[in-house]
Design a protein around this motif. Structure first.
Motif, PDB file in Angstrom:
ATOM      1  N   PRO A   1     -14.724  32.687-102.150  1.00  0.00           N
ATOM      2  CA  PRO A   1     -15.198  31.298-102.018  1.00  0.00           C
ATOM      3  C   PRO A   1     -16.677  31.185-102.381  1.00  0.00           C
ATOM      4  O   PRO A   1     -17.393  32.181-102.485  1.00  0.00           O
ATOM      5  CB  PRO A   1     -14.975  30.993-100.536  1.00  0.00           C
ATOM      6  N   GLY A   2     -17.118  29.948-102.561  1.00  0.00           N
ATOM      7  CA  GLY A   2     -18.536  29.682-102.807  1.00  0.00           C
ATOM      8  C   GLY A   2     -18.959  29.962-104.236  1.00  0.00           C
ATOM      9  O   GLY A   2     -18.175  30.449-105.053  1.00  0.00           O
ATOM     10  N   GLY A   3     -20.204  29.633-104.560  1.00  0.00           N
ATOM     11  CA  GLY A   3     -20.761  29.935-105.877  1.00  0.00           C
ATOM     12  C   GLY A   3     -19.940  29.382-107.019  1.00  0.00           C
ATOM     13  O   GLY A   3     -19.614  30.105-107.950  1.00  0.00           O
ATOM     14  N   HIS A   4     -19.612  28.113-106.942  1.00  0.00           N
ATOM     15  CA  HIS A   4     -18.647  27.535-107.885  1.00  0.00           C
ATOM     16  C   HIS A   4     -19.272  27.326-109.254  1.00  0.00           C
ATOM     17  O   HIS A   4     -19.560  26.216-109.658  1.00  0.00           O
ATOM     18  CB  HIS A   4     -18.118  26.224-107.324  1.00  0.00           C
ATOM     19  N   GLY A   5     -19.494  28.392-109.978  1.00  0.00           N
ATOM     20  CA  GLY A   5     -20.156  28.326-111.284  1.00  0.00           C
ATOM     21  C   GLY A   5     -19.225  27.837-112.366  1.00  0.00           C
ATOM     22  O   GLY A   5     -18.692  26.739-112.285  1.00  0.00           O
ATOM     23  N   GLU A   6     -19.025  28.647-113.386  1.00  0.00           N
ATOM     24  CA  GLU A   6     -18.265  28.194-114.555  1.00  0.00           C
ATOM     25  C   GLU A   6     -16.753  28.282-114.356  1.00  0.00           C
ATOM     26  O   GLU A   6     -16.003  27.653-115.080  1.00  0.00           O
ATOM     27  CB  GLU A   6     -18.646  29.047-115.770  1.00  0.00           C
ATOM     28  N   ARG A   7     -16.304  29.075-113.361  1.00  0.00           N
ATOM     29  CA  ARG A   7     -14.851  29.220-113.241  1.00  0.00           C
ATOM     30  C   ARG A   7     -14.190  27.904-112.870  1.00  0.00           C
ATOM     31  O   ARG A   7     -13.026  27.680-113.187  1.00  0.00           O
ATOM     32  CB  ARG A   7     -14.486  30.307-112.224  1.00  0.00           C
ATOM     33  N   SER A   8     -14.940  27.003-112.186  1.00  0.00           N
ATOM     34  CA  SER A   8     -14.348  25.710-111.828  1.00  0.00           C
ATOM     35  C   SER A   8     -14.046  24.882-113.077  1.00  0.00           C
ATOM     36  O   SER A   8     -13.153  24.035-113.069  1.00  0.00           O
ATOM     37  CB  SER A   8     -15.288  24.935-110.900  1.00  0.00           C
TER      38      SER A   8
END
Ligand SMILES: O=C([O-])CC(=O)C(=O)O
Ligand SMILES: [Mg+2]
Length: 388
Positions: free
Chosen positions: A101-108
């Motif tokens: 969870p967290g750190g919603h960088g480019e994968r989102s």
């Protein structure tokens, strides 16, 4: 049924425009096709998706992690109870396996783009418009096919003067929009004030201007602009400070009591929830711009809408960023306040099916199976080239 293949192609959407933070000279997006073994109306069902401008193509992440996870899963584990269609929630959970969870960088963005293609396929397999399917499954039962749209543009551009800015915005008004948006924060406050007053000078009765600072300002600058902008009757003051600086946003309300908008760079329900908890936004006037194509897709957007409900916010306060037909379908199906549109930018992506005209700042969505990409000839040509 099963998913046979997921394809990605990175496409240029480069242009010489710039906002207060970036230029778009190297901008790309990912175009995705989810190929199924289902045939409807004499054609193989392929769901399509793409990510909106601003975050570049995400083919590498898709190819390394998300596409293999889908294709390695037992096909039956991705289906709904009937076994005849995909369950987008199960496919989403499969893509997110072994992701912390967290750190919603480019994968989102990568997941959000594949999610768009999944929903397009799901609605095509049901042989109904996505807005209809969403209204039935998650909404009030009946969609409202008439959706508010505003015209985004007004970028900085080499050599562009106030006359050209006015001509651009006037052309949007001439095409039926009632709200137009321009960039600020990429010039001095004095210069931006002059640009804004030029833009305001062309508006007629019932027409409004929104301004977008693209997260450029520190607190002092955000406040200085707030004090200048509050003299005008703006539709909204957008993304004044860093998207994750919730305290800046919360402080700004002490200096600006008119509508503000933000959220296009928050990529998860949890980040959106932090904005709602700590950003001081006002459910009676402010606007939320979370964009499913950048933020884990509609599966996550449904969680965000649930979170908003729990915090006393109506879905009608959401006008997503991105100008794509996916958010148009969500707006019609689930009662969002409208959608962004870029009449002259990022083509052939975004926009509306051929023949759809803007009237009084609204469009009426046609009855097309899926998201409706098949109704936009230049876009569907590019999409089909990916698989046929
Ligand atoms: O210029 C951009 O990055 C796009 C943007 O902020 C918007 O459409 O609101
Ligand atoms: Mg913006």
């Amino acid at each position: 049924m099963r998913i046979l293949e997921v394809r990605e192609k990175t496409c240029p959407i480069a242009s010489p425009i710039r906002n207060a933070y970036i230029d778009f000279s190297k901008m790309t997006l990912s175009l995705v096709a989810v190929v199924t073994d289902v045939v409807r109306n004499g054609r193989r069902v392929v769901g399509y998706g793409f990510n909106s401008n601003g975050r570049y193509g995400q083919g590498a992440l898709m190819r390394e992690r998300f596409i293999p996870r889908i294709l390695e899963a037992a096909p039956a584990s991705l289906l709904d109870d009937s076994g005849a269609n995909l369950d987008a929630h199960k496919v989403w959970a499969t893509m997110f396996r072994n992701e912390k969870p967290g750190g919603h960088g480019e994968r989102s963005v990568a997941i959000g783009t594949i999610d768009m293609a999944l929903w397009d396929a799901v609605a095509k397999i049901e042989d109904k418009p996505l807005f209809q399917l969403l209204a039935e499954r998650y909404g009030q039962g009946t969609p409202d096919r008439r959706v508010f749209v505003y015209a985004a543009g007004g970028y900085y551009y080499p050599g562009k003067d106030d006359r050209q800015l006015k001509d651009e915005l006037r052309s949007y008004l001439d095409r039926g929009y009632s709200v137009v948006k321009m960039k600020i924060g990429g010039a001095s406050l004095d210069e931006d004030r002059r640009r804004i007053e030029s833009a305001l000078s062309i508006l007629g009765p019932g027409q409004r201007l929104a301004v977008d600072a693209n997260g450029r300002f520190d607190l002092d600058t955000a406040i200085a602009y707030a004090k200048a902008l509050r003299a005008y009757d703006l539709f909204w003051y957008e993304e004044a400070g860093d998207p994750l600086d919730f305290e800046l946003q919360a402080t700004l309300r002490n200096y600006y009591d008119k509508p503000m908008a933000t959220g296009e760079n928050l990529f998860s329900m949890q980040d959106a929830r932090n904005l709602i908890r700590h950003g001081g936004l006002r459910p009676d006037r402010d606007w939320l711009q979370f964009d499913c194509a950048l933020s884990y897709g509609l599966v996550e957007y449904l969680r965000t809408l649930d979170m908003l409900r729990q915090h006393g916010w109506s879905a009608s306060r959401c006008i997503p960023h991105g100008g794509h037909q996916m958010s148009l379908a969500i707006a019609a199906g689930l009662g969002l306040g409208g959608n962004e549109s870029y009449p002259d930018l990022f083509q052939p992506f975004g926009g509306f099916p051929d023949g759809v005209r803007v009237r009084d700042g609204h469009v009426e969505l046609p009855e097309l199976p899926g998201i409706g990409f098949e109704g936009k000839s230049d876009l569907i040509r590019e999409m089909r080239a990916l698989t046929e």
